[in-house]
Write a protein that holds these residues in place. Structure first.
Motif, PDB file in Angstrom:
ATOM      1  N   MET A 175      77.463-104.491 -94.148  1.00 26.06           N
ATOM      2  CA  MET A 175      76.590-103.885 -95.117  1.00 26.06           C
ATOM      3  C   MET A 175      76.027-102.647 -94.384  1.00 26.06           C
ATOM      4  SD  MET A 175      76.836-105.462 -97.750  1.00 26.06           S
ATOM      5  CE  MET A 175      75.565-104.553 -98.442  1.00 26.06           C
ATOM      6  N   SER A 176      75.447-103.116 -93.070  1.00 25.43           N
ATOM      7  CA  SER A 176      74.982-101.705 -92.631  1.00 25.43           C
ATOM      8  C   SER A 176      75.547-100.565 -92.587  1.00 25.43           C
ATOM      9  CB  SER A 176      74.447-102.180 -90.974  1.00 25.43           C
ATOM     10  OG  SER A 176      74.351-101.044 -90.283  1.00 25.43           O
ATOM     11  N   GLY A 179      76.494 -98.775 -96.073  1.00 25.84           N
ATOM     12  CA  GLY A 179      75.205 -97.858 -96.814  1.00 25.84           C
ATOM     13  C   GLY A 179      75.568 -96.553 -96.018  1.00 25.84           C
ATOM     14  N   LYS A 183      76.670 -93.077 -98.068  1.00 27.35           N
ATOM     15  CA  LYS A 183      75.933 -91.712 -97.951  1.00 27.35           C
ATOM     16  C   LYS A 183      76.909 -90.476 -97.694  1.00 27.35           C
ATOM     17  CE  LYS A 183      71.351 -93.867 -96.856  1.00 27.35           C
ATOM     18  NZ  LYS A 183      70.379 -93.745 -95.757  1.00 27.35           N
ATOM     19  N   PHE A 280      74.680-105.733-103.464  1.00 32.46           N
ATOM     20  CA  PHE A 280      75.740-104.518-103.329  1.00 32.46           C
ATOM     21  C   PHE A 280      76.862-104.724-104.466  1.00 32.46           C
ATOM     22  CE2 PHE A 280      79.161-102.352-101.541  1.00 32.46           C
ATOM     23  CZ  PHE A 280      78.871-101.137-101.319  1.00 32.46           C
TER      24      PHE A 280
END
Length: 310
Positions: A175-176, A179, A183, A280
């Protein structure tokens, strides 16, 4: 990387200088019209054609059209021998070798690159994809995070990190890095690639199917089968049918990846793991239903190739 940032490469400066000189001499010696025609005849093959081909090479690579990319890189190398293109031929050749699982040949081309060449890190990421050695990949990523933070946050390395986290069942890291990957995603196809990895490793079979059908229609059929098998195993199903189909894949790297899935099946995702990804996935499902993940045009990036093409 197929372009260096910073000062203008010497070869292009020389070419532009020659074109301007021909324009000036032709205009003074004969006429402005003659000078323009002569300069244009030189400008086309030495400037316009290389620029257009250079822009096409990344898409050819991502589409596995290596022969075209290699010929284009070689032509530009001949036209601009003083520039970085003398090494880009090795980059293309290394990617072609890795795509067929020939790590030894790829290593030879990688050794031909200068230590500081910007493509080296991306090629290492692709090598881990080709070998499927995600334990060693995790160790390398941790070393990059400590010693080379700039490279650690490049698109190819982020993509590799997301893939490794999914393979290893590290949902917090997944998940980290997801993200950050989203981007940096420049296209809808790149966003859909990250979405596919998140849904498959979470065991969301339905969303995985929808992404493959609508958002990533150009993904090779055997790669689609691989990701369906991944989602099935994470959901708790054996995926025997999908894995059996992969035994007949013509792509050696995909065939080997399917064999690894068969010999070392993924554990079903736990409720705790899926809870981390649930918000998410809900957001992704909304994007998919609205059509905002569907590609505007064909084409992939070499970075997300690390994610989805096996």
């Amino acid at each position: 990387s197929f372009a260096r940032k910073g000062r203008q490469p010497r070869g292009w400066i020389v070419v532009h200088g020659v074109v301007l000189s021909v324009l000036a001499i032709g205009s003074l010696a004969v006429s402005v019209e003659f000078g323009g025609q002569l300069a244009g005849a030189i400008w086309g093959p030495t400037v316009l054609v290389p620029v257009l081909r250079a822009r096409q090479i990344p898409q050819w690579l991502a589409g596995r059209r290596f022969s075209r990319a290699r010929v284009a890189a070689q032509v530009i190398r001949w036209l601009h021998p003083a520039d970085n293109w003398q090494f880009q031929v090795h980059v293309v050749a290394a990617l072609q070798a890795l795509d067929r699982g020939d790590v030894e040949t790829a290593n030879g081309h990688m050794h031909a690159l200068p230590p500081e060449h910007p493509a080296r890190v991306s090629l290492i990421a692709q090598r881990f994809r080709a070998t499927g050695d995600y334990v060693s990949a995790r160790d390398w990523l941790e070393q990059q995070e400590r010693s080379n933070p700039k490279a650690f946050n490049t698109p190819s390395v982020i993509a590799l990190d997301v893939r490794v986290a999914g393979e290893m069942g590290d949902f917090s890291r997944l998940m980290s890095r997801l993200g950050l990957g989203l981007k940096s995603a420049a296209t809808r196809t790149e966003r859909a690639s990250y979405a596919l990895v998140a849904s498959a490793f979470s065991g969301d079979v339905d969303l995985t199917h929808e992404l493959l059908l609508r958002a990533l229609p150009d993904l090779p059929d055997d790669a689609k089968t691989f990701w369906r098998a991944t989602a099935a195993q994470r959901s708790g199903r054996a995926a025997n049918e999908e894995l059996a189909a992969l035994e007949y894949s013509s792509h050696p790297v995909t065939r080997a990846a399917g064999q690894r899935r068969k010999e070392n099946p993924l554990e079903a995702a736990s409720e705790e793991q899926t809870d981390k990804v649930a918000p998410f996935l809900a957001s992704l499902r909304g994007e998919q239903e609205s059509g905002s993940l569907e590609p505007l045009k064909k084409g992939r990036s070499v970075a997300t190739w690390t994610l989805t093409v096996v």
